[in-house]
Design an enzyme around this catalytic site. Structure first.
Site, PDB file in Angstrom:
ATOM      1  N   CYS A  79       0.840  -1.210   0.000  1.00 37.13           N
ATOM      2  CA  CYS A  79       0.000   0.000   0.000  1.00 37.13           C
ATOM      3  C   CYS A  79       0.874   1.259   0.000  1.00 37.13           C
ATOM      4  O   CYS A  79       1.584   1.514  -0.966  1.00 37.13           O
ATOM      5  CB  CYS A  79      -0.989  -0.039   1.162  1.00 37.13           C
ATOM      6  SG  CYS A  79      -2.348   1.157   0.972  1.00 37.13           S
ATOM      7  N   HIS A 181      -3.671  -4.749  -0.152  1.00 36.08           N
ATOM      8  CA  HIS A 181      -3.199  -5.299   1.116  1.00 36.08           C
ATOM      9  C   HIS A 181      -3.252  -6.824   1.069  1.00 36.08           C
ATOM     10  O   HIS A 181      -4.323  -7.406   1.269  1.00 36.08           O
ATOM     11  CB  HIS A 181      -4.087  -4.809   2.269  1.00 36.08           C
ATOM     12  CG  HIS A 181      -3.878  -3.391   2.639  1.00 36.08           C
ATOM     13  ND1 HIS A 181      -2.973  -2.985   3.597  1.00 36.08           N
ATOM     14  CD2 HIS A 181      -4.459  -2.253   2.170  1.00 36.08           C
ATOM     15  CE1 HIS A 181      -3.012  -1.670   3.719  1.00 36.08           C
ATOM     16  NE2 HIS A 181      -3.894  -1.208   2.857  1.00 36.08           N
ATOM     17  N   GLU A 183      -2.307  -8.887   3.279  1.00 32.94           N
ATOM     18  CA  GLU A 183      -2.687  -9.408   4.604  1.00 32.94           C
ATOM     19  C   GLU A 183      -4.185  -9.325   4.850  1.00 32.94           C
ATOM     20  O   GLU A 183      -4.691  -9.936   5.794  1.00 32.94           O
ATOM     21  CB  GLU A 183      -1.915  -8.662   5.705  1.00 32.94           C
ATOM     22  CG  GLU A 183      -2.426  -7.279   6.050  1.00 32.94           C
ATOM     23  CD  GLU A 183      -2.016  -6.175   5.091  1.00 32.94           C
ATOM     24  OE1 GLU A 183      -2.256  -5.001   5.409  1.00 32.94           O
ATOM     25  OE2 GLU A 183      -1.441  -6.479   4.013  1.00 32.94           O
TER      26      GLU A 183
END
Length: 207
Positions: A79, A181, A183
């Protein structure tokens, strides 16, 4: 061991937990010397470009990151940590890390909401072991108001459409970065993080 760079900006714990879930050790540090000797680095980030660059410089992390990349340390930007790799941003006046050519520009919107927030698909631009197990058209989670524009199109690993077609992922050798992202991107994102960790543990030829 994955070293996650702490410069006061980003969801560090969520990235750490994702690697731990996958069975890979991870630590968080803001110490530039630990960054220099790390075996693999992750630069996450949430927030404003200028604030992030000022924080990196104040902590001496900007030079530590450049030194590590020059030594070909496996590196993953996420990001804002993706955007910081480039030369400049329309979001502010600070110079970026300048590791990759290009600038960060404001999303035009074109009738769409900005920030771009939520799930969107990625189009794979070229083969990479980092994307093993990931199909073109897979959905990932985005939260951003700015995008990267680079003249070096051979860097582009994935594209995404949101009003415009922008580079949502890049890779040069053992350094890669994504606007989304991983994650927070469910199975697709975890696959990418797992690939990165496994490749970092293996030989240079695996990248």
């Amino acid at each position: 061991m994955i070293t996650i760079i702490d410069y006061g900006r980003g969801n560090l714990r969520s990235v750490e937990k994702a690697f731990e879930f996958l069975g890979h050790g991870a630590i968080i540090t803001g110490d530039p010397e630990e960054v220099r000797v790390a075996k693999a680095l992750v630069l996450p980030g949430v927030g404003a470009f200028d604030d992030a660059m000022l924080s990196l410089r104040a902590k001496g992390l900007d030079k530590a990151i450049r030194d590590s990349v020059e030594r070909d340390t496996p590196f993953l930007g996420i990001c804002l940590g993706y955007q910081l790799l480039f030369e400049s941003s329309e979001e502010g006046v600070q110079r970026g890390l300048g590791i990759l050519p290009g600038k960060v520009k404001k999303l035009p919107g074109k009738g769409l909401k900005v920030p771009h927030m939520g799930w969107n698909s990625i189009e794979i631009a070229r083969e990479s072991a980092l994307l093993n197990g990931v199909s073109s058209g897979s959905y990932c989670y985005f939260v951003h108001s700015y995008y990267v524009e680079t003249p070096e199109l051979t860097l582009v690993l994935t594209w995404t459409e949101y009003g415009i077609r922008f580079a949502s992922g890049v890779q040069r050798g053992r350094m890669a970065a994504f606007q989304f992202h991983p994650e927070k991107s469910s199975g697709t994102g975890l696959t990418i993080l797992d690939n990165f960790a496994r490749m970092a543990e293996a030989s240079e030829d695996d990248f």
